[in-house]
Design a protein around this motif. Sequence first.
Motif, PDB file in Angstrom:
ATOM      1  N   ASN A 655       0.850  -1.190   0.000  1.00 62.19           N
ATOM      2  CA  ASN A 655       0.000   0.000   0.000  1.00 62.19           C
ATOM      3  C   ASN A 655       0.890   1.246   0.000  1.00 62.19           C
ATOM      4  N   GLY A 656       1.901   1.236  -0.869  1.00 64.37           N
ATOM      5  CA  GLY A 656       2.790   2.385  -0.972  1.00 64.37           C
ATOM      6  C   GLY A 656       3.887   2.418   0.065  1.00 64.37           C
ATOM      7  N   GLU A 657       4.086   1.334   0.848  1.00 63.28           N
ATOM      8  CA  GLU A 657       5.162   1.338   1.837  1.00 63.28           C
ATOM      9  C   GLU A 657       6.518   1.386   1.122  1.00 63.28           C
ATOM     10  N   ARG A 658       7.467   2.091   1.744  1.00 67.17           N
ATOM     11  CA  ARG A 658       8.791   2.253   1.132  1.00 67.17           C
ATOM     12  C   ARG A 658       9.727   1.150   1.621  1.00 67.17           C
ATOM     13  N   VAL A 659      10.421   0.485   0.670  1.00 64.27           N
ATOM     14  CA  VAL A 659      11.340  -0.615   0.979  1.00 64.27           C
ATOM     15  C   VAL A 659      12.686  -0.299   0.342  1.00 64.27           C
ATOM     16  N   HIS A 673      13.205  -5.577  -6.809  1.00 65.31           N
ATOM     17  CA  HIS A 673      12.595  -4.295  -7.181  1.00 65.31           C
ATOM     18  C   HIS A 673      11.324  -4.505  -8.002  1.00 65.31           C
ATOM     19  N   ILE A 674      11.412  -5.390  -9.021  1.00 68.57           N
ATOM     20  CA  ILE A 674      10.259  -5.633  -9.887  1.00 68.57           C
ATOM     21  C   ILE A 674       9.116  -6.273  -9.096  1.00 68.57           C
ATOM     22  N   ILE A 675       9.456  -7.291  -8.254  1.00 68.63           N
ATOM     23  CA  ILE A 675       8.418  -7.988  -7.481  1.00 68.63           C
ATOM     24  C   ILE A 675       7.661  -7.019  -6.582  1.00 68.63           C
ATOM     25  N   LEU A 676       8.401  -6.189  -5.853  1.00 74.12           N
ATOM     26  CA  LEU A 676       7.756  -5.317  -4.877  1.00 74.12           C
ATOM     27  C   LEU A 676       7.052  -4.132  -5.541  1.00 74.12           C
ATOM     28  N   GLU A 677       7.634  -3.586  -6.608  1.00 71.58           N
ATOM     29  CA  GLU A 677       6.968  -2.484  -7.315  1.00 71.58           C
ATOM     30  C   GLU A 677       5.642  -2.946  -7.907  1.00 71.58           C
ATOM     31  N   ASP A 678       5.652  -4.155  -8.533  1.00 68.08           N
ATOM     32  CA  ASP A 678       4.425  -4.684  -9.111  1.00 68.08           C
ATOM     33  C   ASP A 678       3.375  -4.979  -8.047  1.00 68.08           C
ATOM     34  N   ALA A 679       3.833  -5.257  -6.801  1.00 71.62           N
ATOM     35  CA  ALA A 679       2.888  -5.566  -5.728  1.00 71.62           C
ATOM     36  C   ALA A 679       2.351  -4.313  -5.046  1.00 71.62           C
ATOM     37  N   GLY A 680       2.849  -3.123  -5.406  1.00 74.84           N
ATOM     38  CA  GLY A 680       2.314  -1.902  -4.819  1.00 74.84           C
ATOM     39  C   GLY A 680       3.215  -1.248  -3.800  1.00 74.84           C
ATOM     40  N   PHE A 681       4.450  -1.756  -3.625  1.00 74.36           N
ATOM     41  CA  PHE A 681       5.398  -1.117  -2.732  1.00 74.36           C
ATOM     42  C   PHE A 681       6.213  -0.083  -3.514  1.00 74.36           C
ATOM     43  N   ARG A 682       6.792   0.876  -2.788  1.00 77.89           N
ATOM     44  CA  ARG A 682       7.726   1.823  -3.397  1.00 77.89           C
ATOM     45  C   ARG A 682       9.133   1.443  -2.947  1.00 77.89           C
ATOM     46  N   VAL A 707      10.844  -0.402   5.563  1.00 75.79           N
ATOM     47  CA  VAL A 707      11.473  -1.720   5.702  1.00 75.79           C
ATOM     48  C   VAL A 707      12.832  -1.692   5.002  1.00 75.79           C
ATOM     49  N   ILE A 708      13.831  -2.351   5.623  1.00 75.11           N
ATOM     50  CA  ILE A 708      15.137  -2.580   4.997  1.00 75.11           C
ATOM     51  C   ILE A 708      15.207  -4.059   4.619  1.00 75.11           C
ATOM     52  N   LEU A 709      15.326  -4.353   3.323  1.00 68.85           N
ATOM     53  CA  LEU A 709      15.485  -5.718   2.814  1.00 68.85           C
ATOM     54  C   LEU A 709      16.935  -5.865   2.392  1.00 68.85           C
ATOM     55  N   THR A 710      17.733  -6.682   3.124  1.00 66.65           N
ATOM     56  CA  THR A 710      19.171  -6.758   2.865  1.00 66.65           C
ATOM     57  C   THR A 710      19.669  -8.188   2.840  1.00 66.65           C
ATOM     58  N   LEU A 768       8.420 -13.249  -0.774  1.00 69.24           N
ATOM     59  CA  LEU A 768       9.061 -11.969  -0.489  1.00 69.24           C
ATOM     60  C   LEU A 768       8.029 -10.950  -0.017  1.00 69.24           C
ATOM     61  N   GLN A 769       6.849 -10.923  -0.664  1.00 67.33           N
ATOM     62  CA  GLN A 769       5.805  -9.984  -0.246  1.00 67.33           C
ATOM     63  C   GLN A 769       5.360 -10.269   1.189  1.00 67.33           C
ATOM     64  N   LYS A 770       5.203 -11.560   1.513  1.00 64.70           N
ATOM     65  CA  LYS A 770       4.789 -11.917   2.876  1.00 64.70           C
ATOM     66  C   LYS A 770       5.860 -11.512   3.891  1.00 64.70           C
ATOM     67  N   ALA A 771       7.130 -11.669   3.527  1.00 69.42           N
ATOM     68  CA  ALA A 771       8.206 -11.280   4.442  1.00 69.42           C
ATOM     69  C   ALA A 771       8.152  -9.790   4.736  1.00 69.42           C
ATOM     70  N   ILE A 772       7.868  -8.967   3.696  1.00 77.18           N
ATOM     71  CA  ILE A 772       7.767  -7.522   3.913  1.00 77.18           C
ATOM     72  C   ILE A 772       6.600  -7.214   4.848  1.00 77.18           C
ATOM     73  N   HIS A 773       5.437  -7.884   4.628  1.00 75.54           N
ATOM     74  CA  HIS A 773       4.281  -7.668   5.500  1.00 75.54           C
ATOM     75  C   HIS A 773       4.598  -8.083   6.936  1.00 75.54           C
ATOM     76  N   ASP A 774       5.292  -9.212   7.104  1.00 69.54           N
ATOM     77  CA  ASP A 774       5.655  -9.666   8.459  1.00 69.54           C
ATOM     78  C   ASP A 774       6.573  -8.663   9.141  1.00 69.54           C
ATOM     79  N   ALA A 775       7.520  -8.095   8.389  1.00 69.34           N
ATOM     80  CA  ALA A 775       8.442  -7.113   8.971  1.00 69.34           C
ATOM     81  C   ALA A 775       7.691  -5.864   9.411  1.00 69.34           C
ATOM     82  N   ILE A 776       6.720  -5.441   8.612  1.00 65.20           N
ATOM     83  CA  ILE A 776       5.919  -4.263   8.988  1.00 65.20           C
ATOM     84  C   ILE A 776       5.113  -4.556  10.249  1.00 65.20           C
TER      85      ILE A 776
END
Length: 785
Positions: A655-659, A673-682, A707-710, A768-776
């Motif tokens: 929902n526009g969250e920055r990663v 980058h492509i996966i998260l941009e297509d899913a609605g993240f910035r 979120v920091i994805l490293t 990867l999308q679920k991991a970002i949601h879990d981190a948030i």
Amino acid sequence: MKKLLDRMIGSLVFKIALAIVIVETILLGLFGGYYVQYFGAEIDRRIAEQISTPGRLIQDEQLKISILSDADQMKLLLGDHLQQAMAIGFDGTIYHAIDPFIIGNSITVVPDFPVDQLRSDLTEPTLFTTDDQVGRSIVSITPLFSLNANQPFMFVYLKVSTKGLEESQRQMQSVLLVGSAMCILMTSALIFLFTQQTVLKRLITAAQFVNKIQLGKLSSRLTPMGRDEIGTLERGLNAMAESLERRTQQHQIAQDALRDSEERFRDFTLSSADWYWEMGANLKIAFASYKFYQLIEEINGSPQGQSFDRLGLTSEHPEGWHYLQRRLDAHMAFQNVEFSWVSRKGEKHYGRINGVPVFSLDGRFNGYRGTGSNITAQHRATEEQQALQRQLATSQKLEAVGQMAGGVAHEFNNCLAGILSFAEVARAKIDDRERVKEYLDHVISLGERATSVADQLLMFSRRRIDQPTNVRVQSIFSEMEKLLMTLLEHRIELQIWSDEPELFTRVDPTQLSACILNLAINARDAMPDGGTLQISSRSVDIPPLAQRDPDEDEDSYPNEIAGEFVVITVQDTGTGIPDDIIGNIFEPFFSTKEPGKGTGLGLSIVHSWVEEAHGFINVESVEGEGTTFSVYLPRSEAGSEAALRVDEIHDFPGNGERVLIVDDEQALRTTAHIILEDAGFRTATAKSTEEALEVLIQAEKDDPFDVILTDVVMSGRSGPQLVIEALRSNPRYGVVFMSGYPARSRKELDKLLGNYVFVKKPFRPSQLQKAIHDAIALRAERQRT
């Protein structure tokens, strides 16, 4: 009295004591003044530190400024000699003071107040002394600043009288002077008494000793009391007495020495652990010590009159006796000739002999004399050391291969992550031909860098993060049955069963599947003409070593193993393993297959993983009949843990969250980058820790990241180091680690950082999308608590 005084003054003891007292008095005079001044300066320093402390604590906000209005508290801090304590504004108004009547007034009402010290450019505490009607005082002025201010808004003014402090200083100086004088007197007395007892008394004893020698008492001796000059004199006198006594009793001493020498040799011969022997010019044994005689008599009768090669000893080297005989014939010395023998109890022992030739004064050869030693313990210790060295070499080889495997597997997993992710994205964009072509180009490029041994190398290097869970063994069998039937082809019959369907063990299910797969592939290769492969499971309760039945095979279970275990058996009817190589089958890269048909890593991977899972593996083989591998894993109870399958993971749109994506691999950065941009993240990307920290700082003011994805392992500073620095400046970031080869284990990352999400490469877009949601979600939970 005069004679006593003259004797004392003329004695050596008095002169030495007087000289030491004079020197000590001079030294104490020189250093006494220095220490008096030093302690005076130290007192001044401590006074200055004490008076500056309240202002510094108020400046650091460790004390409230209102304490300046509390006279009792201020006297507790600065003592009864406190004269004034005030908080003065920049305009000269008194806001706090121990004298409540001057609060609110200007500093002009305070007599002799140093107005010129309250400067707007004052930035550090200042300390100075003043002389007024009361006497000498010490004043401390500390500026106080508001946030981001360039000049002070208030000053802390403290004034303390030095009258009582100066009196304390004078008392301490007096104590030092009196103490120094007392030390001189006591030291002088001790030196005098010590010299009297240690010098004069010993000189008198030496004089009495000389008188005894003059009277013919040559056995008299002095007892040296030290290694000083008098001690040297005492030892010299003893040497003189010994020389005189030796000259008068020389003949008797020679006779006694000869008798003692013969008795000593006999005692040594009887009590020594070594052997002594002697042979004549005919190279036959003429004399043997008791232990050597006892040894030879036990295995071949009396050694008397026999040569070495007839004593019943076996040389440990093929040329041993020939070498010894050549040395004997040439009348040359020999050393370390080793041999062995078998005792009456059937035990093998080892010995070593040495010998030197004996010649008369006219050069005639008279035979040999020599020694021997029992080196059985040394020989066995050497064998044990060699075995340990072989184990160490094997361990080092395993470690070297593990390091190599980790690096190779890391590279391969990066490729696999890109391949899987681009494939998923291409499937999602199937109608966009240009985008699909771009993604497939990436897949082909990455696929050329990968090989089929990536997972095996990664497991062997022990850099893979296991995800243990309670696994039902029968479920693993069911999942693998179809794959195994495909691998085994139609020439091999597959039989799978379990004695107890509800057997559970806590391991990584992927690792367990790989273990069974490796054993099945080895079994297939061992049955080129077909056969039967049986895979089964059962449970066994292994008792502690002390409770095991001695009639059972001692090698069935390791000594330190006990408890309930699940046994997975893989049995084939193949060619079997020869006895001479069965001990090497778990070594890495050891293979009996033809070149190109095996890497030799399969069984070493299985063995390594089973040990990591706190189990062990047994192997039984009969050449020509088949081989049975039994894998023992600790049994566990059925649990509620269940691994979520990839097919069950759905999309988790953003929902526009920055990663911020940080990885030193370009393909992985592009994929994420492509996966998260297509899913609605910035998203934004960085290729190193340094670049990522700069991006975080720049974005913090306007649009901070969520979120920091490293990656865990990167060139330069690692992902954990990046996260530590980022959280130190802003603890609200969510954290996702990704890796196919982390340098630390999962538990070590937990100790290092605590709250984070981990996603393993290669990952699917939904993972990867679920991991970002879990981190948030973790970040939100952390902020709430």
